[in-house]
Structures are given as structure tokens and as C-alpha cells.
Design a protein around this motif. Structure first.
Motif: not given
Length: 104
Positions: A45-57
Motif C-alpha cells: 500500500s505504501a509503495a503504491a503511493k496512492g495509486g489504484d488497486q492494481s498498482e498495490m496488487a
């Protein structure tokens, strides 16, 4: 009828790739994903930096497979989509990514 594997029963998941890629300088034709922890989800979640769910995945899968996001980006689209579908089991108990609709 084949019974679907339940993620809760898996310790490691061996994922064969449709097309090999290079991970840490080695050509691999399969990825081994370890079982996810709550800490893995927080890191993703932190690495996605507020990106969408696919970025977090994507970040979650990279962490579980021991690969970088740049290496993930080299995956064949079929493999990437299959892994993203798999990650929905980690994040949403086997359901697909939630969609937000807005009534206009």
C-alpha cells in the motif's frame, strides 16, 4: 469436477509463466509466491503511493515473489493478468477488484 485450491491452505504457490523473464539476472519460467502477511499488504500500500488497486496488487506480488516492479513490468500480459487475478484472492477473498460506479 476439479476442486479449486483455497489460498488459506497454501504456504507457497508455484506459478508457471507462459513466457520466461529475467529476475535478478536469472531467466525464470516460474515464480514462487510465498504466503502473504499483513505487513506485506502495508508495504504494498505504501509503495503504491496512492495509486489504484492494481498498482498495490503489483507491489504485493513483487514482494511475495522477490522481484522488482521493473521485472514485473516485463511479464507477458497473460502472466501479469493471471497474477493480478490471483492477487484478488489475497486482497478480496477471491472476489475480483471492486469497481466504483457513479450514477450520473
Amino acid at each position: 469436477m476439479e476442486k479449486k485450491q483455497d489460498y488459506k491452505l497454501l504456504e507457497n504457490l508455484d506459478f508457471p509463466l507462459a513466457r520466461p523473464i529475467s529476475v535478478r539476472g536469472q531467466t525464470v519460467d516460474r515464480l514462487t509466491l510465498r504466503r502473504a502477511t499483513w505487513k506485506d499488504l502495508k508495504i504494498a500500500s505504501a509503495a503504491a503511493k496512492g495509486g489504484d488497486q492494481s498498482e498495490m496488487a503489483k507491489h504485493l506480488l513483487c514482494n511475495l515473489a522477490g522481484m522488482s516492479p521493473d521485472e514485473f513490468d516485463e511479464l507477458d500480459l497473460f502472466d501479469a493478468c493471471s497474477l493480478m487475478e490471483l492477487s484478488s484472492g489475497f486482497l478480496y477473498g477471491g472476489r475480483s477488484f471492486p469497481t466504483i460506479t457513479k450514477n450520473i
